[in-house]
Every structure is written in structure tokens, then in C-alpha cells.
Write a protein that holds these residues in place. Structure first.
Motif, short mmCIF file in Angstrom:
data_model
loop_
_atom_site.label_atom_id
_atom_site.label_comp_id
_atom_site.label_asym_id
_atom_site.label_seq_id
_atom_site.Cartn_x
_atom_site.Cartn_y
_atom_site.Cartn_z
N PHE A 1124 0.81 -1.21 0.00
CA PHE A 1124 0.00 0.00 0.00
C PHE A 1124 0.85 1.27 0.00
N ILE A 1125 2.08 1.19 0.48
CA ILE A 1125 2.95 2.37 0.45
C ILE A 1125 3.32 2.74 -0.98
N ALA A 1126 3.67 1.76 -1.76
CA ALA A 1126 4.08 2.01 -3.15
C ALA A 1126 3.35 1.04 -4.05
N LEU A 1127 2.16 1.43 -4.47
CA LEU A 1127 1.37 0.56 -5.35
C LEU A 1127 2.05 0.43 -6.70
N PRO A 1128 2.18 -0.77 -7.21
CA PRO A 1128 2.79 -0.93 -8.54
C PRO A 1128 2.01 -0.17 -9.60
N GLN A 1144 -5.62 2.83 5.37
CA GLN A 1144 -5.00 3.93 6.10
C GLN A 1144 -5.81 4.33 7.33
N GLU A 1145 -7.13 4.35 7.23
CA GLU A 1145 -7.97 4.90 8.29
C GLU A 1145 -8.30 3.88 9.37
N PHE A 1146 -8.31 2.62 9.02
CA PHE A 1146 -8.77 1.63 10.00
C PHE A 1146 -7.69 0.60 10.34
N PHE A 1147 -7.18 -0.04 9.32
CA PHE A 1147 -6.30 -1.20 9.59
C PHE A 1147 -4.94 -0.78 10.13
N VAL A 1148 -4.38 0.34 9.63
CA VAL A 1148 -3.05 0.73 10.10
C VAL A 1148 -3.04 0.98 11.60
N GLU A 1149 -4.01 1.75 12.04
CA GLU A 1149 -4.05 2.05 13.48
C GLU A 1149 -4.31 0.79 14.30
N GLY A 1150 -5.22 -0.06 13.84
CA GLY A 1150 -5.50 -1.28 14.58
C GLY A 1150 -4.29 -2.21 14.65
N ILE A 1151 -3.59 -2.31 13.53
CA ILE A 1151 -2.41 -3.19 13.51
C ILE A 1151 -1.38 -2.73 14.52
N HIS A 1152 -1.00 -1.45 14.48
CA HIS A 1152 0.13 -0.99 15.30
C HIS A 1152 -0.26 -0.82 16.76
N ASN A 1153 -1.53 -0.58 17.05
CA ASN A 1153 -1.95 -0.56 18.45
C ASN A 1153 -1.86 -1.94 19.08
N LEU A 1154 -2.02 -2.98 18.25
CA LEU A 1154 -1.88 -4.35 18.76
C LEU A 1154 -0.40 -4.79 18.77
N LEU A 1155 0.36 -4.31 17.80
CA LEU A 1155 1.76 -4.73 17.69
C LEU A 1155 2.64 -4.13 18.78
N LEU A 1156 2.40 -2.85 19.10
CA LEU A 1156 3.31 -2.15 20.00
C LEU A 1156 3.43 -2.82 21.36
N PRO A 1157 2.34 -3.27 22.01
CA PRO A 1157 2.50 -3.95 23.32
C PRO A 1157 3.21 -5.30 23.20
N LEU A 1158 3.17 -5.93 22.03
CA LEU A 1158 3.85 -7.23 21.88
C LEU A 1158 5.36 -7.10 22.02
N TYR A 1182 7.34 0.30 10.32
CA TYR A 1182 6.44 1.07 9.43
C TYR A 1182 5.43 1.91 10.20
N ILE A 1183 5.48 1.92 11.51
CA ILE A 1183 4.48 2.63 12.30
C ILE A 1183 4.55 4.12 12.01
N PRO A 1184 3.43 4.77 11.74
CA PRO A 1184 3.45 6.22 11.48
C PRO A 1184 3.82 6.99 12.74
N ILE A 1185 4.38 8.18 12.52
CA ILE A 1185 4.80 9.01 13.66
C ILE A 1185 3.59 9.42 14.48
N GLN A 1186 2.47 9.66 13.81
CA GLN A 1186 1.29 10.10 14.56
C GLN A 1186 0.86 9.05 15.58
N LEU A 1187 0.97 7.77 15.22
CA LEU A 1187 0.58 6.72 16.16
C LEU A 1187 1.56 6.60 17.31
N LEU A 1188 2.83 7.01 17.09
CA LEU A 1188 3.79 7.02 18.19
C LEU A 1188 3.52 8.17 19.14
N THR A 1189 3.28 9.37 18.58
CA THR A 1189 3.05 10.54 19.44
C THR A 1189 1.69 10.50 20.13
N GLN A 1190 0.75 9.74 19.56
CA GLN A 1190 -0.59 9.63 20.15
C GLN A 1190 -0.86 8.20 20.57
N ASN A 1191 0.15 7.55 21.12
CA ASN A 1191 0.02 6.14 21.49
C ASN A 1191 -0.93 5.97 22.66
#
Length: 1402
Positions: A1124-1128, A1144-1158, A1182-1191
Motif C-alpha cells: 500500500f505504500i508504493a502501489l505498482p 490507512q484509516e482503519f487497519f493501520v491504526e489497529g495493527i500498530h496498536n496491537l503490535l506495540l504492546p507485543l 512502518y508505524i506512522p509518527i502520529q501513532l507514536l506521538t498519540q500512542n
């Protein structure tokens, strides 16, 4: 009292002392001086005024910074002065020349003072700073030279070498070599005035203040000044031209006329005495007329100090002695030689020069050559006293312990003896010579140190000189001298030999003396490059050096005989006399020490005359049969003595050592007329001597080229070769009987036999075998046959001694002989050793040590085969035969599992081991046998069928299923590689096995072999398909049933989703357009559901199947993120329209909110899942900066931690920061990559808070503080790094064990610094690299700091904690301080005054 109205004394018109001083300064400078220390300037700051002329002009001549430094130079504290001198040198280097020139008027006084400082560091730094001043002012120094030069030349003679060297460098910087005499001549009067004052006027109390300087320091400074001044006087005399020395004659004469000057010869300090004698020697050489004027004092001071044995004084003292004797003709009229000089010299010589013979004794010959007749009369008594004393010095403690001291005494003795004999030729010198020489020889015969020294060689050279003079004017004298010497030497030697209990060292000394007399060239280890010749005739005879192309130690035989060998018959007559006498003690009294002496004599004199003397007691009839075998050789006295005496001694059973008797064998061979005769004699000895003696003969022949040439025909001949072949057969037959040890009579009798066989096989001469090649091959064939027979015996354990011997012989043979494997028997021997080593140890009963020895043996053979002959795999070669043998052994074995695929699927070997039981594999001490067999067979197959180019030469008729079997087993090796790679915390044995498979590089080799690749890929595909079908059959239950709890799921239940994830990864990479909207929903929702299940089952991460599940899930996340970052190109139009936005709006945030505690492990987790950390870390990169600053991490704050960051950002720092030191490298790197994303955001947040705070403080700049969480990492690891790296020098290194706690701490320390560098880069610049940011920051700081003074409280420009500049200024003294420093000062002192001037601080 009431002095104002007192009448002035009549005629007293002199003003008071203060008035006179002011008037004097005014008349000299033309101005009225100001007060020392303060001056008048236009600035508000007080000016520094040195106590010199021109005080009112100082402010505009001397820079303010220079004034401050010059003031510091007057301090008493050594550290302050050292720093000030260093600062002065730096300022001279950095400031403009016009500014530096202003210091020149005041530099001479300062330099003259600090160049004599007690601290040697200050003196060295002073000269270095002076060099910088010279480089800056250059020719402008000229007007001030006269005020500096005196102390400058003293500094060049400083007793501290670095300071003297620095002063010399500064002098060379100022004046080229050709200008230095001119510069000294220009200042010669001023220099001599300074030196005169130092030598004649100064004292310890006038040089330093007695009230403030300790006495010890005052004395040390004064002693150093005296030494340096004396050496400087010598330097002045040497460097200035002769005309200038003559111009200084009157001044120098005044110095020499002072009694204090001559008293320095008896000064208590050795350095002063040594420097004084150097000056006297220089005066004698350069101004002898001045010394002659003070002859009485000079002779007394020098000659009466002749016994001064201090190491510092003795060399210059004797230089002065020789100069006095040469310069003052009537020197002995001023001293009493018999009472004041010579007795002191005798005592000094008897003590061996007190350990200074190398410096003292070379002066003896020039000393006695300058002695007049009135001093040496009567000559016989003088010579007796002189030589008795000097020879007694050989017994001194130092001479006994030091070969160089002993050699110096010997050289001096012989030189003086030869000189006196030549000087007094015709005056009955033989008595004097014999009284000296024979006692010296007698002394040396009992002293091994003298025997190994140059004495015997010196005696030989003297005898050669005497022989050459038997044809000159003094022929009768030297003929009589030679006769007396040989008579005396004969009596001396006979006295030692004609004693049954004589010391062995004395007999060895006699033999050594006679050997050197016979052949001095072989004993010359080094020759003196300079020799003293006493006449033209002797100079022509022995004073010439060898040609430049020939080293002195390698004189040719003819040259040696012509120049340095004795030509008279006295030596041989003496040897024959001693040999005949010695033989009596050998034959009649069985004296072992006399037998050793006889061997030494024969080694030095292998002559028929000597052997003829030895046979006088024999009947002269050879044994029966010898005449038929040896013919006319039986008439040779040397051969007769060898056969009748030496062989008898060699056959004695109770004899311990025979090495010296073997030397007699070679001495006898030397008397043979041809090589054929030598071969006949050795062949006869071969049949009659023991193997141990034969071994010694061969060893000596291999060690000496001459001996080897004499033995070459015998070594290559059939007699020795056939006996060695027979010996090898006997040894092998004896070993096959199963002797358990070496204690049996036959093996002990043949204890030298195996070393003899090994030496005969492994030794080479000119790249040829030592013995005949045919005999080498026969011996190797016998060893191979014996080892083959031993391999087939059931009780092979009893063969261990035999196998061990054969392995030793084979190993030496393979590693020493080039081309050894050209012999067919040798290659078969390698194969046999390999086979015996590869057999099961339970069958061979061989020990581990023997197996290791066998491994080394066949490894040496294979190495020789590959490096010298190439590694072909053709039929009949070792590699081919080994492959056939291994294949046959494996395929005919009862181990049927070898024929099955070993790893039929991914982790198939662990399917039957449930849950935690898998980790019991960690306790394995041995590698599974099927892995070993697969690796060995696969490797052999891969070598046996390497490439298309070699297949044509390889005969595979005997390997019908070779290729198919090879493909299967190479596939198994690839499976094994994958299995080992996925094993976490595997045992050391398995890790070593995995490393071995990696080193083989099977995958790359298979890829490059197109013909083999197709079959291997087909095998892999078939096996993988079978595995997938098997796992699919085991996982028929619904997918959702295994998503509830991964810890309770079986391996089969987890296998299906893993395979699904792998398939989906491939699908996203290669065919994303075939997926419809429903497929994408299923893919993304399943991915997120699997991740949620994994996050709820973190306690089961110890299970490898769960680890595989999580890793596959993270890999799918990475593939989707990349997608999804670089579509062919052209793919976006074929995807569902809302897919990207949903991602971008749903899966990215859900993925990294679950990954970070692991990523955060349990503190006490024993088996931390490293594979999970690696996979989760890759996904979180690949975690966006916004998800780090608003963890949504749980809040975490640290007490007393001042922070202006948002709570979420501070929590992230406090949570991730400590993990930089976690003992897991993947976790450290994952944390680093996340923190690296947020580092550029920190300065902006910190800057806003800092700006707000700075508004409340007057004139204080906003400051940025590095993150406290990162600084804590540095603080926590600094002590550890100091312990590890504290002792490492620049350019060195320290080894840190990988995966240790130290390794992780160092990695965390470096990562923390990288984060700080990123923070610093973001602070001054938002663009560019880290180095660019640092460079910009440095430039800004440099510009800001120009001219900024230190804070007078913390003495630093930048504050230690808030990094601010000193801004708060005192209105009185104008000094500036940090606000924090002032606050601390006010609160701790309870005062509101300036710390510097103590005025009220506003």
C-alpha cells in the motif's frame, strides 16, 4: 629619630637608596617608571607592568590577553605556570605577528627566569612556547638575542632531555645550521658572562629564595644549573670559530684562574663532575694554551681523580685524562704518579672497573702509550703490577656476570700486552710475556665465561703476529718467544690432562683453545671494525678488513689459512702429545671425561698423525675378514682406530651417551681419501652398530652439510635401504602381535627404530628423499599393508601402539616430503588411515587421542594431495575411492532410515513432540545420526558429481544411482538448513552443525549447476506438496476454532493458518489484481483477527509453533504495508476503490496498536522469543509518527523529571528508553528505529517550553535539554564502558563477548548517542544530515563564543546542566557569570556580593 634636621655628613652628596634607584632607571630608559604591577591605560581595567623600562608604554604595546598570561607566569604554583606557558605558546601561534611582537621587550626577563624553573614540565613547555614565538616574530627577535642567548644555550644542555631537545629545536628554528656559529659569536661575551656568574658567583641561596623554597629544591636547582652551565660552556667552545675562541681567551683565562672552578672536580654531585671533565677535555682540545697556563691545577684535578668510578663521570673523566696527557707534556711533574695516580688505577682495574669495563678498558692502551719512561721504570715491575691488576679484574662480580665486560677486559689485556712486547722488542720481553700470558690462559681454562669469550682468538692472532715477525729484524726474539710460549703452554695443558680427577670444564677449555688455534675463522662471531696497529708490518699482516662483499664472519678457508692460521708445527705436536697421554687414561683407567676430551681433540684435529699416535698401544693387526671387505682401508690409521676402538665403545650396553662417539666416526671419515672409501666404512658400520647409533649418525649428517656430503653414498645405497625396509617389517610384525605397551624387551631395544624410520622417510636433501626412492616406497607399502591388516582384526584395540607409530610416521612423511603422494602406496595409506578413523569407535576400540592423531595424519595427506597434485576425482584417486567406500558402507548398512528422506517437511522431525517437550532438544549432547549421515553423503555426492566439465572425466559406472541419491540428499541438506535456522536457543553442537552447512554454501553451488538444480527443485517441490497435503488433512477443523487460544492449539491446527499466511503473502506480491473486494475483506480481516489472537496469547510465545504463527502474521503485515505504500504501476486502478482509504484509516491504526504492546517482554522471561521480536520489530518499523506521538500505552512518568513534552510522548520515551539496554539485540534495534522517528519532534516541543521560561529571566537565552530518558541510558552505562575501555590505549581494542550483558550495554550506549545526534541535528537545522547539523551547530557556537570569557564560578563557558552562556555581569569588575552559578553562590554563601571583587551585586 628626628632625622629630618640632622646635619648631613660632610661630602655625602649621594641621595637615598630609593632616589638613586629612580634616577638610575630614568637615566637608563629616559623615562620615569611607574609602579611594578599596575599602569595607566585608557581602559577601566588595571594594566600589567613588568619591572622593565618603558612602563607607561606597556598598555598599547602588550595585548590584554598577553598581559594576563604574563602575570600568571610570575606565579609560584607549578601547575599555574605550566598552563600559562602552554597558553602563551598557543596565543603566539594564533595571534597576529604585530600583536606577538609587543611581547618581545618583556620576554627576555621572563624567559631567563622560567627556563630555569624547578619543574621540568615548565622548562619543556617554555622551550616549546619559545619556538612558537620564534616562528611568529622571526627576525624581530634579533635585538633581544643578547639578553636571551646565555640562558638559551644553558637550556639546550638541560639535564632533562625533553626540555633540552625542545630548546635545540627552537634554536634550529631560529638559526639554520650554518648560521648558528655566527649567532653564538654575536652574543659570545654575554653568554660567557652568564656562565661565569652561574659558575663562580651563584649559590643555592642566591639562586632561590631561602624563605619560600625548601632546601632540597634549592640544591637540586643549583646542581642542575651548574651541570647545564658547564655543558653550555663546552657547547660554546665547540660551536664558535677559532678566532672567537681566541677573542674570549682573556675572559676564559679569568674563569680558569678561579679556584672555585677547579673544585668542581671534587663536587659531590656526579653530574657536575662529569660536566666539568667534559669542559676540561674541550679546553685541552680547543684552547690548550689556556690549560697549559693552569697546568698544575688541571693535572691535579684530572689525574688525581682517576679512580672516580661513577658511571656518569668515568667516560668524560678518561677523555679528559687522555687529553691532559696529550696537551701537557710535563703533566707528571705536577702529580706524583707512583703515589697519587697508579695505585688508584691498580685498585680500579682489580675491581674490573666497577662494572664499567666497556667504558674504562678501551682507554688503557692509549693511556700506557703516553706514559713516559720515568713513570714506568722499572718496566718489569710496572708490567707485573699492570697485568696482575687487569687480570684480577676478570674475577670481579660484574665481569663474571657480563660477557661484554669480560670481553672488554680481555681485549684491553691483549692489546696492552702486544703493545708492550713490540715497544720493548729485544729487551728480554719473553719473561714479561710469559708472566702475563700463561697465568691468563690458566685462569681461563677453569672459567667457561672466558673460554667462550674472545681470549683464545686474541691469543691466536698474537701468535700469528709473532710467527710473521720471525723473519724480520727481531727474528731471534720472536722465535725464542714462540718456543717459550709453546713450552709453557704444553706444560700447562699436560698438567690438566695428566690428572684422573681433572675437571671436565678444564679439559673442554684445553680442547677449545687448541681448536681455535687450529681454525680461528670458525670461531669468529664478530670482528672489530677498527683495530689498533703497532707497526706497518703488522698492519699489513692483520689490520686489513675483509672485502666489502664478504662478511667478516665468513672468511674463506684459504684466506683464513693465509692470514690467521698458525703455520708452525708446534700446535700439532702438542695435540699429539696430549692425545697419547689422554689415551692412557682412557684405556687403562676407563676415564669417561678423558674419552670426551679425546672426541673434542679428534673433532678439531681429524689428522692421520693424531690417529697414528692413538694406535701405538694396539697390535696393528685388523680383524679377520676386514681386509677382504675393506681392502687397503685397513691400513688407514683413522679407519683402524674407528674399527678397533670406537666401534667397541659404541657397542657397550651400559653406555649412556654415544653422541660424542659419533663425532669420532665423522673424524675418522674425514681421513678417508674418497667418498667411496667413506661409503665402504659406513656400510660396514651399518651391519655392526645398533639402530640408536645409526639414528644419531643420520641426524648429525642432516644437521651439517659437510657430514651429509660424506654420507650421501651410504644413505642412497642398498645396504642401509634394505636394512631399513627389514626394520620396518620387523616393527610391523611385532606390532601385529598386539603388544599392549612399550615395556617389552624387543620394543625397548628398538626404542629408536620408529624415529629412525620416520626420519628416513620425512627428511629431504635438495628436494630428494634422504634414502633411495625405491626403499621409501617399499617401507610405505609395508606400513599400508600392516595398517590394513590391523583394520580387519577384531581385537584392534590392542593395535593402538602400532597404529600410533604408523600415524606418527605417516604424518611426518605427508607434511614434510613434497610430492609424497606421487607414490601409489602413499595414497593408499591415506585412504586406509581415513577408513580406520571413520569406522565406529565401538568396533575399533581406539582411544580419542589416537583418533585425533589419525585425523591429523590423513588431513596432512589430503592437504598435500590437494596443494601439490590437485584434487581430481578420477577413478583410482583418494577422493573417488573415499566416496565409493562411504557410499558402499552406508547403502549396505542395516540403518534403513538412511535410504528414506530425512526431513520430509518443514519441522517434520518435531511433529511428534508436543508443546514444551520440543525444547528438550536443547539438552542433546550428540547430533542426531541421520543429520550427520545426510550431510556426509550429500557432501560426497556433490563433490563426486561437481559440474558438467568434470562429468566427462568421471566414471560413474560403479555408482548407478549416484545422481538421484545426490539430489535427494542435497534436498535434505537444504531442509536441514531451514530447520536449524528456525531453531531458537539451539545447543552448541547443533549450532556448529548449522555453521558447517552454511560454510558449504550448498544453495549457491546448486543454483550455479543448472543440470542438478532441476532435479533438486523437483525433489523439494514434491516433498513440500506432500507436507502441505499431510498438514491439510490434520487441520480440517474450522479456522475460527484455533483463534481462541493459541497456547492450546496443536501443531496441526496452527499449521494451516501459517500456510495460508504464506500463500497470501505470495498472492499480494505476485497477483493482487485477482482479488476482489470480498477477497480483500477476508484477507485484511483475517490478518487483523490473527494478530488480535496473537496479542491475547503472548504467554504461549515459548511454543515454536506459536512463534511461527506470529512470524508469518507479521510477515503478512509487512508485505501489505509495502504494497500500500508504493502501489505498482497500473495496479491501483484494478483494486477496489475504497481499499486504500480503509487500510490507512482503519487497519493501520489497529495493527500498530496491537503490535506495540507485543514488543515489551516480561522481566523474568527465561526463553525470550527472539524470532517474535525480529518479526514484530520489522512490522513496527512502518508505524506512522502520529501513532507514536498519540500512542495508547499506559502512562509512565519518572519522579523529578522536568519535561515539557506531551504526556503521550513522554510516556513513549520512558517506556521505550530502558529497552535500549535489554539483553536482546533485535529488541534494541526495534526500539531504536521507533525512537529515531520521534527525535526530530522533541526540540520543537522543548523549545516552546524553554522560550516561555526564558521570558521570566533577564538576559538568559532559551536552552534545549536532551531527552532525560536517553541521558539516563548514557549515565547508566558510562561506568561499565569506563571499566571495559579505560585501560585501552589509543589504537587498541577490547574484545566484548557477543550476546553478553556487556555487549548489549555497549550497543545501547551507541544507539543512545545516535539518537542524541539526531536530536542535536534537529535542534539547529531541520534539513541535512546529522554531520551537517552538527557542523552548523558548531559554527554557531564558535561564532557566539568568540571572545566570551569563562564564568568565574564554574570556570566554564557553557553551563554544565542548562548549557547557557555567562550573561549576568558585575557592574564593578565587569565579569560575567551563569545565572544558575550565581544563584547557587548566593544561596550557599548567604551573601549578595560578587564572587570575584566582593562588591554588592546588582
Amino acid at each position: 629619630m628626628g632625622g629630618k634636621n640632622k646635619q648631613r655628613t660632610k661630602g655625602n652628596v649621594r641621595p637615598s637608596s630609593s632616589g638613586r634607584a629612580a634616577d638610575l632607571l630614568a637615566r637608563e630608559s629616559g623615562v620615569i617608571p611607574g609602579f611594578v604591577g599596575f599602569g595607566i591605560s585608557t581602559s577601566n581595567e588595571p594594566g600589567y607592568v613588568p619591572a622593565v623600562h618603558g612602563a607607561e608604554e606597556i598598555d598599547h604595546l602588550v595585548d590584554a590577553d598577553f598581559r594576563l598570561v604574563l602575570r600568571k607566569l610570575s606565579k609560584r604554583d607549578a601547575v599555574t605556570k605550566l598552563k600559562a606557558v602552554q597558553e602563551f605558546g598557543a596565543m603566539c601561534q594564533e595571534r597576529e605577528s604585530d600583536i606577538v611582537k609587543g611581547v618581545l621587550p618583556y620576554w627576555p626577563r621572563i624567559y631567563c627566569k622560567i627556563s630555569l624553573d624547578h619543574d621540568r614540565r615548565v622548562r619543556e613547555a617554555t622551550q616549546q612556547a619559545f619556538e612558537q614565538l620564534i616562528l611568529k616574530v622571526k627576525r624581530n627577535l634579533a635585538p633581544y638575542l643578547k639578553g636571551i642567548m646565555g640562558h638559551w644555550i644553558i637550556a639546550q644542555c638541560d639535564t632533562y632531555s625533553p626540555a633540552a631537545s625542545a630548546a635545540s629545536v627552537a634554536f634550529q628554528t631560529a638559526f639554520p645550521l650554518n648560521k648558528q656559529p655566527e649567532a653564538l659569536s654575536f652574543c659570545k661575551d654575554e653568554v660567557l658572562n652568564v656562565l661565569q656568574d652561574n659558575l663562580l658567583k651563584e649559590t643555592a641561596d642566591t639562586l632561590s629564595d631561602p624563605q619560600s623554597i625548601p632546601e632540597e629544591e634549592r640544591e637540586a636547582k643549583y646542581m642542575r644549573l651548574l651541570t647545564s652551565s658547564l655543558l653550555a660552556l663546552k657547547r660554546l667552545l665547540v660551536m664558535i670559530p677559532q678566532t672567537d675562541r681566541e677573542a674570549l681567551g682573556e675572559h676564559l683565562a679569568h674563569v680558569l684562574s678561579q679556584g672555585k672552578f677547579w673544585k668542581y672536580s671534587k663536587h659531590k654531585t656526579p653530574q657536575v663532575r662529569g660536566a666539568f671533565f667534559e669542559v676540561v677535555a674541550a679546553l685541552c682540545e680547543l684552547a690548550p694554551q689556556l690549560v697549559e697556563a693552569e697546568a698544575a691545577r688541571a693535572c691535579s684535578a684530572v689525574l688525581l681523580s682517576i679512580d672516580d668510578a661513577d658511571p656518569v663521570v668515568l667516560p668524560p673523566l678518561w677523555e679528559a685524562v687522555l687529553h691532559i696527557l696529550s696537551s701537557i707534556e710535563d703533566c707528571w711533574t705536577h702529580v706524583n704518579a707512583r703515589k697519587g695516580v697508579l695505585p688508584k688505577l691498580w685498585v680500579l682495574l682489580k675491581e674490573g672497573g666497577h662494572g664499567l669495563a666497556t667504558a674504562l678498558h678501551p682507554n688503557m692502551l692509549p693511556f700506557i702509550s703516553k706514559l713516559p719512561a720515568e713513570v714506568t721504570e722499572p718496566k718489569l715491575d710496572f708490567c707485573r703490577s699492570f697485568f696482575t691488576s687487569i687480570i684480577q679484574g676478570l674475577s670481579s662480580e660484574r665481569a663474571v656476570a657480563s660477557p661484554s665486560e669480560c670481553a672488554a677486559i680481555v681485549f684491553a689485556t691483549m692489546e696492552c700486552l702486544r703493545f708492550l712486547l713490540l715497544q720493548n722488542a729485544g729487551e728480554e720481553p719473553e719473561q714479561r710475556a710469559m708472566q702475563t700470558l700463561l697465568p691468563l690462559i690458566d685462569k681461563s681454562l677453569g672459567n667457561p665465561a672466558l673460554q667462550s669469550g674472545p681470549l683464545f682468538l686474541q691469543i691466536t692472532e698474537m701468535l700469528v703476529s709473532w710467527e710473521k715477525r720471525t723473519t724480520g729484524n727481531d727474528a731471534k726474539t720472536f722465535q725464542r718467544l714462540l718456543v717459550d710460549f709453546w713450552d709453557g703452554l704444553g706444560s700447562l695443558c699436560v698438567g690438566y690432562v695428566d690428572q684422573e680427577q681433572t675437571e671436565q670444564v678444564a679439559l673442554e677449555g684445553v680442547a677449545s683453545l687448541l681448536q681455535i688455534m687450529q681454525n680461528p675463522c670458525k670461531q669468529v662471531k664478530r670482528k672489530k671494525s677498527v683495530k689498533i696497529c703497532f707497526s706497518d708490518q703488522e698492519a699489513k699482516g692483520q689490520g686489513e678488513d675483509p672485502p666489502s662483499g664478504t662478511p667478516p664472519t665468513e672468511l674463506s678457508e684459504s684466506q683464513g689459512k693465509q692470514d690467521s692460521s698458525l703455520r708452525s708445527s708446534h700446535l700439532l705436536e702438542l695435540v699429539c702429545q696430549l692425545a697419547e697421554l689422554n689415551m692412557v687414561y682412557v684405556c687403562e683407567r676407563n676415564s669417561e671425561r678423558h674419552l670426551h676430551f679425546l672426541a673434542l681433540l679428534l673433532r678439531a684435529f681429524p689428522k692421520p698423525q693424531v690417529f697414528q699416535v692413538l694406535l701405538k698401544s694396539e697390535d696393528g693387526k685388523p680383524e679377520q675378514g676386514l681386509e677382504a671387505e675393506l681392502g687397503a682401508l685397513t691400513e688407514n690409521p683413522a679407519v683402524r682406530f674407528l674399527l678397533q676402538r670406537v666401534v667397541m665403545w659404541l657397542r657397550q650396553d651400559d653406555r649412556q651417551g654415544t653422541d660424542f662417539l659419533v663425532d669420532m666416526v665423522f673424524s675418522a671419515l674425514h681421513c678417508c681419501n674418497s667418498k667411496g672409501e667413506q661409503t665402504l666404512v659406513l656400510n660396514h658400520l651399518t651391519m655392526s652398530l645398533k639402530w640408536g647409533v645409526i639414528l644419531q649418525i643420520i641426524q648429525k649428517a642432516c644437521a651439517d652439510a659437510g657430514y651429509l656430503e660424506a654420507c650421501r653414498g651410504w644413505l642412497k645405497g642398498s645396504v642401509l635401504g634394505e636394512r631399513l625396509v627389514g626394520l620396518a617389517g620387523e616393527l610391523c610384525a611385532f606390532g601385529l602381535k598386539g603388544s599392549p605397551s612399550l615395556s617389552s624387551p624387543l620394543m625397548s631395544q628398538n626404542s629408536h627404530s620408529w624415529p629412525l624410520i620416520s626420519l628416513a622417510l620425512s627428511q629431504q636433501s635438495n628436494n630428494e628423499s634422504l634414502i633411495g626412492k625405491v626403499y621409501v616406497e617399499q617401507i610405505i607399502e609395508r606400513l599400508h599393508a600392516t595398517l590394513t591388516e590391523a583394520k580387519g582384526m577384531s581385537d584392534a584395540g590392542n593395535m593402538e601402539p602400532l597404529v600410533s607409530f604408523i600415524c606418527d610416521v605417516a604424518s611426518n612423511f605427508f607434511s614434510s616430503v613434497k610430492g609424497c603422494l606421487l607414490l601409489a602406496a602413499a595414497e593408499e595409506l591415506v585412504l586406509t588411515i581415513f577408513q580406520l578413523c571413520a569406522l565406529d569407535q565401538t568396533l575399533t576400540h581406539l582411544s580419542d587421542a589416537l583418533l585425533q592423531k589419525m585425523k591429523l595424519a590423513y588431513t596432512a595427506g589430503v592437504h598435500s594431495l590437494v596443494t601439490q597434485l590437485g584434487a581430481g576425482v578420477t577413478k583410482g584417486t583418494f577422493l573417488y575411492s573415499a566416496a565409493v567406500w562411504v557410499k558402499t558402507l552406508l547403502l549396505t548398512s542395516t540403518l534403513n532410515w538412511v535410504k528414506r528422506p530425512l526431513l520430509c517437511g518443514r519441522l517434520r522431525v518435531t511433529e511428534e513432540i508436543p508443546g514444551v517437550e520440543l525444547w528438550k532438544v536443547k539438552d542433546m549432547s550428540r547430533l542426531p545420526a541421520h543429520l550427520c549421515a545426510s550431510a556426509v553423503l550429500g557432501k560426497i555426492i556433490f563433490i563426486a558429481v561437481p559440474a558438467d566439465t568434470q562429468q566427462e572425466e568421471t566414471d560413474t559406472s560403479e555408482l548407478p544411482d549416484l545422481r538421484h541419491t545426490g539430489e535427494a540428499h542435497i534436498a535434505e541438506i537444504l531442509y536441514a538448513l531451514q530447520w536449524c535456522e528456525e531453531m531458537e536457543h539451539c545447543p552448541a553442537m547443533l549450532a556448529e552443525y548449522y555453521k558447517m552447512l552454511q560454510d558449504w554454501n550448498i544453495a549457491e553451488k546448486t543454483h550455479s549447476n543448472s543440470s542438478a538444480k532441476a532435479g533438486i527443485l523437483e525433489t523439494l517441490f514434491t516433498s513440500s506438496a506432500t507436507c502441505l497435503k499431510l498438514q491439510a488433512c490434520d487441520c480440517l477443523s474450522p479456522c475460527l476454532s484455533i483463534l481462541s487460544d493459541l497456547g492450546k492449539a496443536s501443531a496441526a491446527e496452527l499449521a494451516l493458518p501459517v500456510e495460508m499466511m504464506c500463500f497470501l503473502c505470495w498472492l499480494v506480491d505476485h497477483s493482487p489484481t485477482v482479488l476482489g473486494s470480498t477477497h480483500w475483506d477476508f484477507l485484511l480481516c483475517s490478518m487483523l483477527a490473527w494478530l488480535e489472537t496473537a496479542s491475547e496469547s503472548s504467554g504461549a510465545f515459548w511454543n515454536p509453533w506459536v512463534q511461527q504463527f506470529v512470524c508469518a502474521n507479521c510477515e503478512l503485515i509487512v508485505r501489505l504495508t509495502d504494497f500500500f505504500i508504493a502501489l505498482p504501476a497500473g495496479v491501483a486502478e484494478q483494486l477496489p476503490s475504497e481499499l486504500s482509504s480503509e487500510w490507512q484509516e482503519f487497519f493501520v491504526e489497529g495493527i500498530h496498536n496491537l503490535l506495540l504492546p507485543l514488543l515489551f517482554p516480561e522481566p523474568d522471561e527465561p526463553l525470550f522469543p527472539m524470532a517474535v521480536v525480529v518479526a514484530v520489530g520489522n512490522a513496527l518499523s512502518y508505524i506512522p509518527i502520529q501513532l507514536l506521538t498519540q500512542n495508547k500505552l499506559p502512562a509512565r512518568f519518572v519522579a523529578d523529571q522536568n519535561s515539557s513534552l506531551p504526556d503521550a510522548l513522554q510516556t513513549l520515551l520512558n517506556t521505550l528508553g530502558p529497552l535500549l539496554l535489554f539483553k536482546a539485540r533485535p529488541l534494541q534495534l526495534a526500539v531504536y528505529h521507533m525512537l529515531h522517528k520521534i527525535m526530530p519532534l522533541l526540540p520543537e516541543s522543548d523549545r516552546e517550553s524553554a522560550t516561555a521560561k526564558s521570558e521570566d529571566e533577564d538576559e538568559e537565552e532559551p536552552c534545549l535539554s536532551p531527552p532525560a530518558a536517553i541521558m539516563t541510558i548514557l549515565t547508566a552505562t558510562e561506568e561499565l564502558l569506563e571499566n571495559i575501555l579505560g585501560g585501552v590505549q589509543v589504537g587498541g581494542f577490547a574484545v566484548v563477548q557477543p550476546l553478553s550483558m556487556e555487549h548489549c550495554c555497549i550497543l545501547g550506549y551507541l544507539l543512545a548517542w545516535k539518537l542524541l545526534l539526531t536530536f542535536f541535528k534537529a535542534a539547529p537545522s531541520q534539513n541535512g544530515s546529522i554531520m551537517e547539523g552538527l557542523s552548523l551547530w558548531k559554527n554557531n557556537v564558535d561564532k557566539r563564543f568568540e571572545g566570551v570569557e569563562d564564568c568565574m564560578i564554574c570556570f566554564s563557558v557553557i553551563h554544565g546542566s542548562n548549557y547557557s552562556l555567562p550573561k549576568k555581569a558585575c557592574r564593578t569588575c565587569k565579569k560575567k557569570f551563569h545565572s544558575a552559578c550565581l544563584y547557587k553562590w548566593f544561596t550557599s554563601s548567604n551573601k549578595s556580593t560578587c564572587p570575584l571583587c566582593r562588591e554588592t551585586f546588582f
